[in-house]
Design a protein around this motif. Structure first.
Motif, PDB file in Angstrom:
ATOM      1  N   HIS A 122       0.728  -1.251   0.006  1.00 29.46           N
ATOM      2  CA  HIS A 122       0.079  -0.067   0.088  1.00 29.46           C
ATOM      3  C   HIS A 122       1.046   1.248  -0.104  1.00 29.46           C
ATOM      4  N   ALA A 123       2.042   1.224   0.691  1.00 29.26           N
ATOM      5  CA  ALA A 123       2.823   2.391   0.622  1.00 29.26           C
ATOM      6  C   ALA A 123       3.328   2.681  -0.668  1.00 29.26           C
ATOM      7  N   ASP A 124       3.614   1.665  -1.265  1.00 24.73           N
ATOM      8  CA  ASP A 124       4.153   1.810  -2.935  1.00 24.73           C
ATOM      9  C   ASP A 124       3.206   2.530  -3.765  1.00 24.73           C
ATOM     10  N   ILE A 125       1.980   2.265  -3.404  1.00 22.55           N
ATOM     11  CA  ILE A 125       0.808   2.698  -4.254  1.00 22.55           C
ATOM     12  C   ILE A 125       0.801   4.165  -3.854  1.00 22.55           C
ATOM     13  N   HIS A 126       0.781   4.481  -2.683  1.00 28.72           N
ATOM     14  CA  HIS A 126       0.625   5.739  -2.144  1.00 28.72           C
ATOM     15  C   HIS A 126       1.859   6.765  -2.681  1.00 28.72           C
ATOM     16  N   ASN A 127       3.003   6.103  -2.454  1.00 34.39           N
ATOM     17  CA  ASN A 127       4.076   6.992  -3.305  1.00 34.39           C
ATOM     18  C   ASN A 127       3.850   7.089  -4.847  1.00 34.39           C
ATOM     19  N   ALA A 128       3.265   6.150  -5.311  1.00 36.29           N
ATOM     20  CA  ALA A 128       3.004   6.352  -6.976  1.00 36.29           C
ATOM     21  C   ALA A 128       1.978   7.545  -7.302  1.00 36.29           C
ATOM     22  N   MET A 129       0.898   7.486  -6.264  1.00 37.07           N
ATOM     23  CA  MET A 129      -0.235   8.496  -6.199  1.00 37.07           C
ATOM     24  C   MET A 129       0.544  10.149  -6.059  1.00 37.07           C
ATOM     25  N   SER A 130       1.510  10.190  -5.296  1.00 35.66           N
ATOM     26  CA  SER A 130       2.271  11.298  -4.939  1.00 35.66           C
ATOM     27  C   SER A 130       3.028  11.714  -6.187  1.00 35.66           C
ATOM     28  N   ALA A 131       3.441  10.921  -7.158  1.00 33.40           N
ATOM     29  CA  ALA A 131       4.470  11.229  -8.255  1.00 33.40           C
ATOM     30  C   ALA A 131       3.584  12.219  -9.008  1.00 33.40           C
ATOM     31  N   GLN A 132       4.153  13.015  -9.686  1.00 35.75           N
ATOM     32  CA  GLN A 132       3.718  14.241 -10.366  1.00 35.75           C
ATOM     33  C   GLN A 132       3.204  13.788 -11.971  1.00 35.75           C
ATOM     34  N   SER A 133       3.970  12.860 -12.439  1.00 31.47           N
ATOM     35  CA  SER A 133       3.657  12.484 -13.739  1.00 31.47           C
ATOM     36  C   SER A 133       3.460  10.936 -13.859  1.00 31.47           C
ATOM     37  N   ALA A 134       2.641  10.411 -14.755  1.00 35.66           N
ATOM     38  CA  ALA A 134       2.292   9.125 -15.061  1.00 35.66           C
ATOM     39  C   ALA A 134       3.772   8.212 -15.311  1.00 35.66           C
ATOM     40  N   ARG A 135       4.498   8.812 -15.893  1.00 38.08           N
ATOM     41  CA  ARG A 135       6.114   8.120 -15.965  1.00 38.08           C
ATOM     42  C   ARG A 135       6.571   7.970 -14.412  1.00 38.08           C
ATOM     43  N   ALA A 136       6.783   8.790 -13.623  1.00 34.96           N
ATOM     44  CA  ALA A 136       7.340   8.816 -12.373  1.00 34.96           C
ATOM     45  C   ALA A 136       6.515   7.914 -11.717  1.00 34.96           C
ATOM     46  N   SER A 137       5.108   7.874 -11.690  1.00 37.71           N
ATOM     47  CA  SER A 137       4.480   6.762 -10.924  1.00 37.71           C
ATOM     48  C   SER A 137       4.810   5.466 -11.272  1.00 37.71           C
ATOM     49  N   THR A 138       4.947   5.130 -12.767  1.00 36.95           N
ATOM     50  CA  THR A 138       5.055   3.806 -13.117  1.00 36.95           C
ATOM     51  C   THR A 138       6.534   3.380 -12.780  1.00 36.95           C
ATOM     52  N   MET A 139       7.558   4.540 -12.736  1.00 39.43           N
ATOM     53  CA  MET A 139       8.783   4.094 -12.319  1.00 39.43           C
ATOM     54  C   MET A 139       8.806   3.547 -10.833  1.00 39.43           C
ATOM     55  N   VAL A 140       8.072   4.366  -9.825  1.00 46.00           N
ATOM     56  CA  VAL A 140       8.045   4.113  -8.439  1.00 46.00           C
ATOM     57  C   VAL A 140       7.580   2.690  -8.436  1.00 46.00           C
ATOM     58  N   LEU A 141       6.355   2.358  -9.014  1.00 42.25           N
ATOM     59  CA  LEU A 141       5.922   0.841  -9.061  1.00 42.25           C
ATOM     60  C   LEU A 141       6.942  -0.004  -9.639  1.00 42.25           C
ATOM     61  N   ASN A 142       7.577   0.133 -10.586  1.00 41.36           N
ATOM     62  CA  ASN A 142       8.246  -0.792 -11.390  1.00 41.36           C
ATOM     63  C   ASN A 142       9.547  -0.962 -10.317  1.00 41.36           C
ATOM     64  N   THR A 143       9.872   0.012  -9.702  1.00 41.37           N
ATOM     65  CA  THR A 143      11.158   0.119  -8.768  1.00 41.37           C
ATOM     66  C   THR A 143      10.703  -0.991  -7.404  1.00 41.37           C
ATOM     67  N   ALA A 144       9.547  -0.547  -7.107  1.00 38.87           N
ATOM     68  CA  ALA A 144       8.947  -1.414  -6.015  1.00 38.87           C
ATOM     69  C   ALA A 144       8.920  -2.853  -6.281  1.00 38.87           C
ATOM     70  N   ARG A 145       8.300  -3.249  -7.260  1.00 40.82           N
ATOM     71  CA  ARG A 145       8.264  -4.665  -7.980  1.00 40.82           C
ATOM     72  C   ARG A 145       9.624  -5.438  -7.925  1.00 40.82           C
ATOM     73  N   ALA A 146      10.581  -4.584  -8.611  1.00 41.74           N
ATOM     74  CA  ALA A 146      12.004  -5.132  -8.927  1.00 41.74           C
ATOM     75  C   ALA A 146      12.758  -5.470  -7.309  1.00 41.74           C
ATOM     76  N   ARG A 147      12.524  -4.287  -6.389  1.00 46.32           N
ATOM     77  CA  ARG A 147      12.894  -4.535  -5.212  1.00 46.32           C
ATOM     78  C   ARG A 147      12.430  -5.581  -4.300  1.00 46.32           C
ATOM     79  N   GLN A 148      11.128  -5.897  -4.463  1.00 47.45           N
ATOM     80  CA  GLN A 148      10.286  -7.054  -4.074  1.00 47.45           C
ATOM     81  C   GLN A 148      10.835  -8.326  -4.547  1.00 47.45           C
ATOM     82  N   ALA A 149      11.042  -8.451  -5.814  1.00 52.70           N
ATOM     83  CA  ALA A 149      11.759  -9.573  -6.513  1.00 52.70           C
ATOM     84  C   ALA A 149      12.772 -10.078  -6.167  1.00 52.70           C
ATOM     85  N   LEU A 150      13.690  -9.186  -5.587  1.00 49.57           N
ATOM     86  CA  LEU A 150      15.110  -9.533  -5.062  1.00 49.57           C
ATOM     87  C   LEU A 150      14.856 -10.131  -3.893  1.00 49.57           C
ATOM     88  N   ARG A 151      13.800 -10.160  -3.186  1.00 51.52           N
ATOM     89  CA  ARG A 151      13.887 -10.557  -1.896  1.00 51.52           C
ATOM     90  C   ARG A 151      13.393 -12.152  -1.757  1.00 51.52           C
TER      91      ARG A 151
END
Length: 87
Positions: free
Chosen positions: A58-87
């Protein structure tokens, strides 16, 4: 600087900026932003287990919602998914 052939025109020369074109670009941006917020809000409705399956929280989604552009929010979500995949 890119080289161009003698008969080529740049994209900016081919597409004059008019108030009508600017208005339609603004409307398209507003619609895209509204759709992005709607999708992110629907992700917030998912429970934690389903989000974990997607590699998000949920925190990742809140961070994506606070991003200014669609590209930035996509990058936030992709980074979170990549970080989770490494665990």
């Amino acid at each position: 600087m890119a080289l161009s052939l003698p008969g080529e025109r740049s994209v900016s020369a081919a597409m004059p900026t008019t108030p009508l074109r600017a208005f339609f670009a603004f409307v398209a941006k507003v619609n895209a932003d509204r759709q992005r917020r709607t999708v992110l809000k629907s992700l917030l409705d998912l429970d934690s287990d389903r989000l974990r399956d997607l590699g998000l929280s949920h925190a990742d989604i809140h961070n994506a919602m606070s991003a200014q552009s669609a590209r930035a929010s996509t990058m936030v979500l992709n980074t979170a998914r990549a970080r989770q995949a490494l665990r």
